[in-house]
Design an enzyme around this catalytic site. Sequence first.
Site, PDB file in Angstrom:
ATOM      1  N   GLY A 108       8.535  -3.353 -54.615  1.00 44.84           N
ATOM      2  CA  GLY A 108       7.386  -4.114 -54.098  1.00 44.84           C
ATOM      3  C   GLY A 108       6.775  -5.102 -55.059  1.00 44.84           C
ATOM      4  O   GLY A 108       5.647  -5.547 -54.865  1.00 44.84           O
ATOM      5  N   GLY A 110       8.122  -8.103 -55.788  1.00 47.66           N
ATOM      6  CA  GLY A 110       8.403  -9.484 -55.394  1.00 47.66           C
ATOM      7  C   GLY A 110       9.819  -9.942 -55.713  1.00 47.66           C
ATOM      8  O   GLY A 110      10.077 -11.143 -55.769  1.00 47.66           O
ATOM      9  N   LYS A 111      10.757  -9.003 -55.871  1.00 44.56           N
ATOM     10  CA  LYS A 111      12.125  -9.399 -56.222  1.00 44.56           C
ATOM     11  C   LYS A 111      12.777 -10.175 -55.077  1.00 44.56           C
ATOM     12  O   LYS A 111      13.413 -11.191 -55.292  1.00 44.56           O
ATOM     13  CB  LYS A 111      12.961  -8.153 -56.578  1.00 44.56           C
ATOM     14  CG  LYS A 111      12.417  -7.448 -57.814  1.00 44.56           C
ATOM     15  CD  LYS A 111      13.275  -6.295 -58.242  1.00 44.56           C
ATOM     16  CE  LYS A 111      13.188  -5.104 -57.321  1.00 44.56           C
ATOM     17  NZ  LYS A 111      11.852  -4.499 -57.237  1.00 44.56           N
ATOM     18  N   LEU A 113      11.187 -11.822 -52.779  1.00 48.02           N
ATOM     19  CA  LEU A 113      10.506 -13.116 -52.687  1.00 48.02           C
ATOM     20  C   LEU A 113      11.084 -14.097 -53.704  1.00 48.02           C
ATOM     21  O   LEU A 113      11.297 -15.272 -53.395  1.00 48.02           O
ATOM     22  CB  LEU A 113       9.011 -12.939 -52.987  1.00 48.02           C
ATOM     23  CG  LEU A 113       8.122 -12.325 -51.918  1.00 48.02           C
ATOM     24  CD1 LEU A 113       6.674 -12.309 -52.386  1.00 48.02           C
ATOM     25  CD2 LEU A 113       8.223 -13.097 -50.617  1.00 48.02           C
ATOM     26  N   HIS A 253      -2.878 -13.476 -50.862  1.00 48.63           N
ATOM     27  CA  HIS A 253      -2.871 -12.737 -49.596  1.00 48.63           C
ATOM     28  C   HIS A 253      -4.219 -12.773 -48.872  1.00 48.63           C
ATOM     29  O   HIS A 253      -4.327 -12.193 -47.789  1.00 48.63           O
ATOM     30  CB  HIS A 253      -2.399 -11.301 -49.832  1.00 48.63           C
ATOM     31  CG  HIS A 253      -0.937 -11.244 -50.096  1.00 48.63           C
ATOM     32  ND1 HIS A 253       0.004 -11.517 -49.129  1.00 48.63           N
ATOM     33  CD2 HIS A 253      -0.241 -11.004 -51.221  1.00 48.63           C
ATOM     34  CE1 HIS A 253       1.214 -11.440 -49.661  1.00 48.63           C
ATOM     35  NE2 HIS A 253       1.089 -11.131 -50.926  1.00 48.63           N
ATOM     36  N   HIS A 332     -16.288  20.016 -56.926  1.00 47.62           N
ATOM     37  CA  HIS A 332     -15.106  19.693 -57.733  1.00 47.62           C
ATOM     38  C   HIS A 332     -15.076  18.185 -58.076  1.00 47.62           C
ATOM     39  O   HIS A 332     -14.923  17.800 -59.237  1.00 47.62           O
ATOM     40  CB  HIS A 332     -13.860  20.096 -56.935  1.00 47.62           C
ATOM     41  CG  HIS A 332     -12.586  19.952 -57.685  1.00 47.62           C
ATOM     42  ND1 HIS A 332     -11.950  21.014 -58.279  1.00 47.62           N
ATOM     43  CD2 HIS A 332     -11.830  18.870 -57.949  1.00 47.62           C
ATOM     44  CE1 HIS A 332     -10.858  20.588 -58.869  1.00 47.62           C
ATOM     45  NE2 HIS A 332     -10.757  19.278 -58.675  1.00 47.62           N
ATOM     46  N   GLU A 333     -15.263  17.374 -57.043  1.00 47.42           N
ATOM     47  CA  GLU A 333     -15.152  15.925 -57.266  1.00 47.42           C
ATOM     48  C   GLU A 333     -16.310  15.389 -58.104  1.00 47.42           C
ATOM     49  O   GLU A 333     -16.114  14.501 -58.937  1.00 47.42           O
ATOM     50  CB  GLU A 333     -15.068  15.172 -55.924  1.00 47.42           C
ATOM     51  CG  GLU A 333     -13.854  15.518 -55.080  1.00 47.42           C
ATOM     52  CD  GLU A 333     -12.539  15.409 -55.849  1.00 47.42           C
ATOM     53  OE1 GLU A 333     -12.437  14.578 -56.762  1.00 47.42           O
ATOM     54  OE2 GLU A 333     -11.620  16.199 -55.539  1.00 47.42           O
ATOM     55  N   HIS A 336     -15.548  15.998 -61.693  1.00 46.15           N
ATOM     56  CA  HIS A 336     -14.684  14.946 -62.263  1.00 46.15           C
ATOM     57  C   HIS A 336     -15.518  13.698 -62.564  1.00 46.15           C
ATOM     58  O   HIS A 336     -15.372  13.088 -63.623  1.00 46.15           O
ATOM     59  CB  HIS A 336     -13.601  14.545 -61.253  1.00 46.15           C
ATOM     60  CG  HIS A 336     -12.471  15.530 -61.120  1.00 46.15           C
ATOM     61  ND1 HIS A 336     -11.825  16.065 -62.196  1.00 46.15           N
ATOM     62  CD2 HIS A 336     -11.860  16.048 -60.016  1.00 46.15           C
ATOM     63  CE1 HIS A 336     -10.860  16.879 -61.770  1.00 46.15           C
ATOM     64  NE2 HIS A 336     -10.869  16.889 -60.443  1.00 46.15           N
TER      65      HIS A 336
END
Length: 496
Positions: A108, A110-111, A113, A253, A332-333, A336
């Site tokens: 993904g 851009g090869k 392209l 984009h 928990h979050e 973090h």
Amino acid sequence: MFIKEIAIGLSLALIIFISIMGYDLTPLLFILAATVGLYFLARVRGLVGQKNFNDASGYRGTSFTDIGGQDSAIVELKEALDFIRNYKDIKGLGIRPLKGILLTGPPGTGKTLLARAAAGYTDAAFISASGSEFIEMYAGVGAQRVRRLFQEAREIAFRQKKSNAIIFVDEIEILGGKRGKAVGHMEYDQTLNQLLVEMDGLKVEDDIRVLLVAATNRVDMLDPALLRPGRFDRMVKVDLPDKEGRLSVLKLHTRNKPLADDVELEVIARETFGFSGAHLESLANEAAILAMREGCTKISQHHFSESIDKVMMGGKLDKQPSRSEMKRVAVHETGHALLGEMVRPGSVSAVTITPRGDALGYMRQSPEDDTYLYTKDYLESQIAIMLGGAVAEEVLLGNRSTGSTNDLEQAMCTADVIVRAGMSKLGVICPESLPRELKHQALTEIVREQEQRVKEVVARLSPALDQAVELLLEKEKITGDQFRSILNKITDGVWV
Ligand code: ATP
């Protein structure tokens, strides 16, 4: 073009003529049935009537200006392509023509392209195929398809009155893997051999000059014969874009999309570390879809923000955990998030308890800058952030849960990086000959040290965590700013 139809018509006419003349038709019908049978057998084996490769005339619009964040790859590729554009000078100087260009890099980026843009740049006919199209169960089919591919490229260029043709083969590792590795039959090897033969047959004085552009994510799998000079002469690295690169891909984009005034593409570029061009394209698209669902005529920053979560973690899940589980996820979050803020103030961009992909919730932190080298301090801080969730569960809820398993695994992996890099108490070591017991000790020591640090922080700031958890349970998602304002309120701004 109508050969099949003419043949069928003539055969029918012959049968009618012979039957009118009164001859016995049985042998003729037998031969006919055998011929038809053989034809279909050959068709099934792919020896006749295969599908054509993609004549990509429709791609002609792609140019290098449609590709963002790959400036050095474009410069390298253009340099290589100039050999084709200036072929007369090259011929004059006796330079051997360029036969192949290999684009390597993660998916993904851009090869494809780049290969399409290369066709436009050299005014070449463009034909594309994927490595998997050449591999069949039957020996010889792949090799025949390779021959056909080169032949078709020349035919298309001839029809389009072009003197150059570019053949693009995606996933070349499938067709060009190391010989002798495929067990059972020699089909793979024959296909690759044919590709080598075709490449060796390319000459500068050919009426139609053919260039093979191939792409792979696994250059290590390719047969060395493909990589030797005279085959794929140029290797162009197509890497994940850096922050500036991501910004230019985002600009590309979003150029056809109505953006609200609050949209800051720089911020989105900063928050999308590790995204490929394809991820960023999907992000812009998802944001537009979200805006449409909400009945907005313009795409706002929050649409992008929500879409980053979607592209990173996957779509929202229908599963609804119980209230007590939701609380545990929230604790928990926020654990973090607390450590994230502690390590790098201002870095938390969102905390959510919406289940997505495999996660019941998550905390998103924006990387300060694209980082490629890590210090010991940095790695230890990452371990602290990973442990924040489990420790918050322990301090606020009295025990831990299996939700931390992945965090602990990651913490151990990061500790392993510290040991391998010679940054632990053991100093420089040979990872292969380090006794398991010693390694285990070194890893657990690093992780336990951080665990102590995290316990102290969480215990000290648990009132702030409580409030953040309450808000998170109410809203399902809180922004980094909301989280920071709770921290500031509870601690009068002195929490670091
Ligand atoms: P793969 O290795 O999986 O075949 P690839 O490297 O060939 O992937 P492309 O097929 O070229 O990737 O890219 C897929 C899509 O992602 C493109 O159609 C484009 O929309 C977007 N994209 C990828 N890279 C870029 C880029 N550098 N600039 C702009 N768009 C990009």
